[in-house]
Scaffold this motif. Structure first.
Motif, PDB file in Angstrom:
ATOM      1  N   ALA A  45       0.845  -1.203   0.000  1.00  0.00           N
ATOM      2  CA  ALA A  45       0.000   0.000   0.000  1.00  0.00           C
ATOM      3  C   ALA A  45       0.877   1.249   0.000  1.00  0.00           C
ATOM      4  CB  ALA A  45      -0.932  -0.007   1.208  1.00  0.00           C
ATOM      5  N   ASP A  46       1.891   1.256   0.860  1.00  0.00           N
ATOM      6  CA  ASP A  46       2.793   2.413   0.937  1.00  0.00           C
ATOM      7  C   ASP A  46       3.531   2.635  -0.381  1.00  0.00           C
ATOM      8  OD1 ASP A  46       2.055   2.796   3.570  1.00  0.00           O
ATOM      9  OD2 ASP A  46       3.896   1.944   4.416  1.00  0.00           O
ATOM     10  N   MET A  47       4.004   1.563  -0.993  1.00  0.00           N
ATOM     11  CA  MET A  47       4.733   1.699  -2.252  1.00  0.00           C
ATOM     12  C   MET A  47       3.835   2.255  -3.357  1.00  0.00           C
ATOM     13  SD  MET A  47       7.886   1.142  -1.785  1.00  0.00           S
ATOM     14  CE  MET A  47       8.439   1.163  -3.482  1.00  0.00           C
ATOM     15  N   HIS A  48       2.593   1.793  -3.404  1.00  0.00           N
ATOM     16  CA  HIS A  48       1.687   2.298  -4.443  1.00  0.00           C
ATOM     17  C   HIS A  48       1.349   3.766  -4.211  1.00  0.00           C
ATOM     18  CE1 HIS A  48       1.240  -1.245  -6.871  1.00  0.00           C
ATOM     19  NE2 HIS A  48       1.151  -1.963  -5.769  1.00  0.00           N
ATOM     20  N   ARG A  49       1.239   4.168  -2.967  1.00  0.00           N
ATOM     21  CA  ARG A  49       0.997   5.583  -2.668  1.00  0.00           C
ATOM     22  C   ARG A  49       2.221   6.410  -3.084  1.00  0.00           C
ATOM     23  NH1 ARG A  49      -2.086   9.640  -2.933  1.00  0.00           N
ATOM     24  NH2 ARG A  49      -1.799  11.172  -1.315  1.00  0.00           N
ATOM     25  N   GLU A 104      -3.190  -8.495  -8.466  1.00  0.00           N
ATOM     26  CA  GLU A 104      -3.148  -7.038  -8.637  1.00  0.00           C
ATOM     27  C   GLU A 104      -1.723  -6.564  -8.939  1.00  0.00           C
ATOM     28  OE1 GLU A 104      -5.481  -5.135  -9.174  1.00  0.00           O
ATOM     29  OE2 GLU A 104      -7.241  -5.867  -8.134  1.00  0.00           O
ATOM     30  N   HIS A 105      -0.757  -7.198  -8.300  1.00  0.00           N
ATOM     31  CA  HIS A 105       0.640  -6.856  -8.551  1.00  0.00           C
ATOM     32  C   HIS A 105       0.983  -7.120 -10.025  1.00  0.00           C
ATOM     33  CE1 HIS A 105       4.871  -6.291  -7.536  1.00  0.00           C
ATOM     34  NE2 HIS A 105       5.111  -7.312  -8.338  1.00  0.00           N
ATOM     35  N   SER A 106       0.568  -8.264 -10.525  1.00  0.00           N
ATOM     36  CA  SER A 106       0.813  -8.627 -11.919  1.00  0.00           C
ATOM     37  C   SER A 106       0.136  -7.653 -12.875  1.00  0.00           C
ATOM     38  CB  SER A 106       0.329 -10.054 -12.168  1.00  0.00           C
ATOM     39  OG  SER A 106       0.462 -10.409 -13.510  1.00  0.00           O
ATOM     40  N   ASN A 107      -1.123  -7.312 -12.589  1.00  0.00           N
ATOM     41  CA  ASN A 107      -1.865  -6.376 -13.441  1.00  0.00           C
ATOM     42  C   ASN A 107      -1.198  -5.004 -13.465  1.00  0.00           C
ATOM     43  OD1 ASN A 107      -3.741  -8.385 -13.891  1.00  0.00           O
ATOM     44  ND2 ASN A 107      -5.224  -7.585 -12.432  1.00  0.00           N
ATOM     45  N   LEU A 130       9.310   5.290 -14.140  1.00  0.00           N
ATOM     46  CA  LEU A 130       8.643   4.050 -14.561  1.00  0.00           C
ATOM     47  C   LEU A 130       9.609   2.867 -14.546  1.00  0.00           C
ATOM     48  CD1 LEU A 130       6.227   5.228 -17.374  1.00  0.00           C
ATOM     49  CD2 LEU A 130       5.616   4.175 -15.204  1.00  0.00           C
ATOM     50  N   GLU A 131      10.844   3.103 -14.912  1.00  0.00           N
ATOM     51  CA  GLU A 131      11.851   2.034 -14.834  1.00  0.00           C
ATOM     52  C   GLU A 131      12.002   1.546 -13.398  1.00  0.00           C
ATOM     53  OE1 GLU A 131      15.336   3.816 -16.534  1.00  0.00           O
ATOM     54  OE2 GLU A 131      14.693   3.391 -18.596  1.00  0.00           O
ATOM     55  N   GLU A 132      11.989   2.470 -12.436  1.00  0.00           N
ATOM     56  CA  GLU A 132      12.067   2.101 -11.015  1.00  0.00           C
ATOM     57  C   GLU A 132      10.846   1.282 -10.601  1.00  0.00           C
ATOM     58  OE1 GLU A 132      12.601   5.650  -8.683  1.00  0.00           O
ATOM     59  OE2 GLU A 132      14.341   6.266  -9.872  1.00  0.00           O
ATOM     60  N   HIS A 133       9.683   1.680 -11.055  1.00  0.00           N
ATOM     61  CA  HIS A 133       8.447   0.955 -10.734  1.00  0.00           C
ATOM     62  C   HIS A 133       8.517  -0.469 -11.287  1.00  0.00           C
ATOM     63  CE1 HIS A 133       5.798   4.804 -10.208  1.00  0.00           C
ATOM     64  NE2 HIS A 133       6.991   4.947  -9.685  1.00  0.00           N
ATOM     65  N   TRP A 136      10.902  -2.598  -9.317  1.00  0.00           N
ATOM     66  CA  TRP A 136      10.296  -3.000  -8.041  1.00  0.00           C
ATOM     67  C   TRP A 136       9.315  -4.148  -8.255  1.00  0.00           C
ATOM     68  CZ3 TRP A 136       5.234  -2.827  -6.041  1.00  0.00           C
ATOM     69  CH2 TRP A 136       5.131  -3.106  -4.679  1.00  0.00           C
ATOM     70  N   HIS A 137       8.485  -4.044  -9.287  1.00  0.00           N
ATOM     71  CA  HIS A 137       7.519  -5.110  -9.569  1.00  0.00           C
ATOM     72  C   HIS A 137       8.222  -6.438  -9.850  1.00  0.00           C
ATOM     73  CE1 HIS A 137       4.418  -1.948 -10.068  1.00  0.00           C
ATOM     74  NE2 HIS A 137       3.637  -2.906  -9.632  1.00  0.00           N
ATOM     75  N   VAL A 138       9.292  -6.389 -10.614  1.00  0.00           N
ATOM     76  CA  VAL A 138      10.040  -7.608 -10.937  1.00  0.00           C
ATOM     77  C   VAL A 138      10.637  -8.210  -9.669  1.00  0.00           C
ATOM     78  CG1 VAL A 138      12.097  -8.480 -12.123  1.00  0.00           C
ATOM     79  CG2 VAL A 138      10.515  -6.965 -13.327  1.00  0.00           C
TER      80      VAL A 138
END
Length: 149
Positions: A45-49, A104-107, A130-133, A136-138
């Protein structure tokens, strides 16, 4: 090359998704039984915010007059109402919450990938964000249950 309006729409879609996930994961963290899962949900939640705020800041650096819709979506509000009902009836297990987190993470990762491809090279800070995002997702995907396609 995308126009400022198209870039704003791309970023707005991502900001909205991040805000939806922030609210969703905070809500899930309240009903999770496992302390580990509660912590993971709060961290997501914190990361998405953080990602949402970072995207808004970076976009406004290039397009200070860009108008963004920063609220959650109606679909998210309805889904969260349903999730609250299920939780109050005890229908959500930690396993269900983990599956939802993974999905949700995958989406969101796919949405970040699409946005990265759509953005031109005229806004390097936004591309870098966006590269950082994406990174992080990977990184996080290795620690989540696999998503069934």
């Amino acid at each position: 090359m995308e126009t400022p309006k198209e870039i704003t729409q791309i970023i707005n879609k991502l900001v909205t998704k991040h805000n939806d996930l922030n609210a969703k994961f905070l809500s899930f963290s309240v009903v999770a039984e496992s302390a580990t899962l509660k912590g993971m949900l709060r961290q997501h939640a914190d990361m998405h915010r953080f990602f949402s705020l970072q995207l808004v800041h970076d976009l406004k650096t290039y397009l200070p007059d860009a108008q963004l819709e920063l609220n959650r979506t109606l679909a998210n509000a309805i889904e969260m109402g349903w999730e609250d009902i299920k939780s109050s009836l005890g229908l959500d297990s930690d396993k269900d919450l983990e599956k939802n987190l993974s999905q949700e993470h995958s989406n969101c990762a796919k949405l970040c990938d699409q946005a990265y491809i759509q953005l031109g090279d005229t806004m390097p800070n936004l591309k870098s964000t966006l590269e950082e995002h994406i990174a992080w997702h990977v990184k996080v995907a290795d620690h989540l249950p696999e998503v069934e396609e």
